[in-house]
Design a protein around this motif. Sequence first.
Motif, PDB file in Angstrom:
ATOM      1  N   THR A  41      18.111  -4.508 -45.501  1.00  0.00           N
ATOM      2  CA  THR A  41      19.055  -6.224 -45.633  1.00  0.00           C
ATOM      3  C   THR A  41      18.840  -7.157 -46.154  1.00  0.00           C
ATOM      4  OG1 THR A  41      19.818  -5.900 -42.592  1.00  0.00           O
ATOM      5  CG2 THR A  41      19.969  -7.903 -43.716  1.00  0.00           C
ATOM      6  N   PRO A  62      26.890  -8.275 -40.701  1.00  0.00           N
ATOM      7  CA  PRO A  62      25.983  -7.324 -40.388  1.00  0.00           C
ATOM      8  C   PRO A  62      24.942  -6.686 -40.943  1.00  0.00           C
ATOM      9  CG  PRO A  62      28.285  -6.986 -41.303  1.00  0.00           C
ATOM     10  CD  PRO A  62      27.937  -8.874 -40.705  1.00  0.00           C
ATOM     11  N   ALA A  73      24.193  -8.351 -34.706  1.00  0.00           N
ATOM     12  CA  ALA A  73      24.695  -7.374 -35.876  1.00  0.00           C
ATOM     13  C   ALA A  73      23.359  -6.343 -36.852  1.00  0.00           C
ATOM     14  CB  ALA A  73      26.023  -7.735 -36.717  1.00  0.00           C
ATOM     15  N   GLU A 129      23.926  -2.644 -37.536  1.00  0.00           N
ATOM     16  CA  GLU A 129      25.122  -2.419 -38.257  1.00  0.00           C
ATOM     17  C   GLU A 129      25.168  -2.633 -39.333  1.00  0.00           C
ATOM     18  OE1 GLU A 129      28.033  -1.907 -37.284  1.00  0.00           O
ATOM     19  OE2 GLU A 129      27.652  -2.409 -35.323  1.00  0.00           O
ATOM     20  N   ASP A 148      34.760  -9.753 -42.985  1.00  0.00           N
ATOM     21  CA  ASP A 148      34.087  -9.196 -41.852  1.00  0.00           C
ATOM     22  C   ASP A 148      34.166 -11.064 -41.104  1.00  0.00           C
ATOM     23  OD1 ASP A 148      33.406  -7.405 -41.723  1.00  0.00           O
ATOM     24  OD2 ASP A 148      31.605  -7.214 -42.043  1.00  0.00           O
TER      25      ASP A 148
END
Length: 247
Positions: A166, A48, A53, A56, A68
């Motif tokens: 991220t 994610p 992704a 996310e 996940d």
Amino acid sequence: MAAVATIEGAGPARVLVLHGWALDSTVWAMSRSFTDLARFTYAYLDFPGYGAASKEAPAAGLDEMARDALAAAGELGWDRFSVLGHSMGGAAAIRLATLAPDRVHGVVALTPVAAGGTPLPQDTYAGFDASFPTPAPVLQPLAPNLTDRQVANLVARCHQTMDQATWSAYLKNWTGADFVKELGAFPGPVRICYGADDGLVNAAYLDETVTGLARADLVRLEGAGHYPMLEQPEASVAQWEDALRHP
């Protein structure tokens, strides 16, 4: 939620593939030209916040990353499979196996970060966190066999596949790994490969992880640093396909 970015192959040996911190599943692009797609089926996963992704929210910790990935295998309908992971993804691959030992045939971890975490000095951690706009000085010493062009492309793709949030979230995840006490829960084989020229991951760094596993073998890859799938792709594929060749 993690996303399966690419599926390749039609073989009976199913392999869930997990990427590391600085790049999404495209980090495996070079090695994919050497894989045996008659014997193996590879599912390349994006955590994610990365790649497929990217919309996310990042996973909150290495355990959530492993869960996940396990959920993604379930979405594929894979009851039994092996796991291949690089760096941060290498640790997540081992953690997944400890969470679902009855579903995992075996694991290969390329230059994995330590199961007990990597506590960095405060200024070093801050420097890593702040390096996202210009990560080459952090990444290049870890993989000295990469050319300048390869490093430049790695950086460009890093910026295309993720953002600062991220980058920061997963830095916290891999440095804060903490599952040494659970390593013995997986009775299956784990091959851990490290690059002879890696500036972070070496045999001493990996000792606690290797010792805690029931069936681990440690392989040194010559001519490689922290990115063996880029520095020595054919040799790297040979290692993981040898270890994961069972159906």
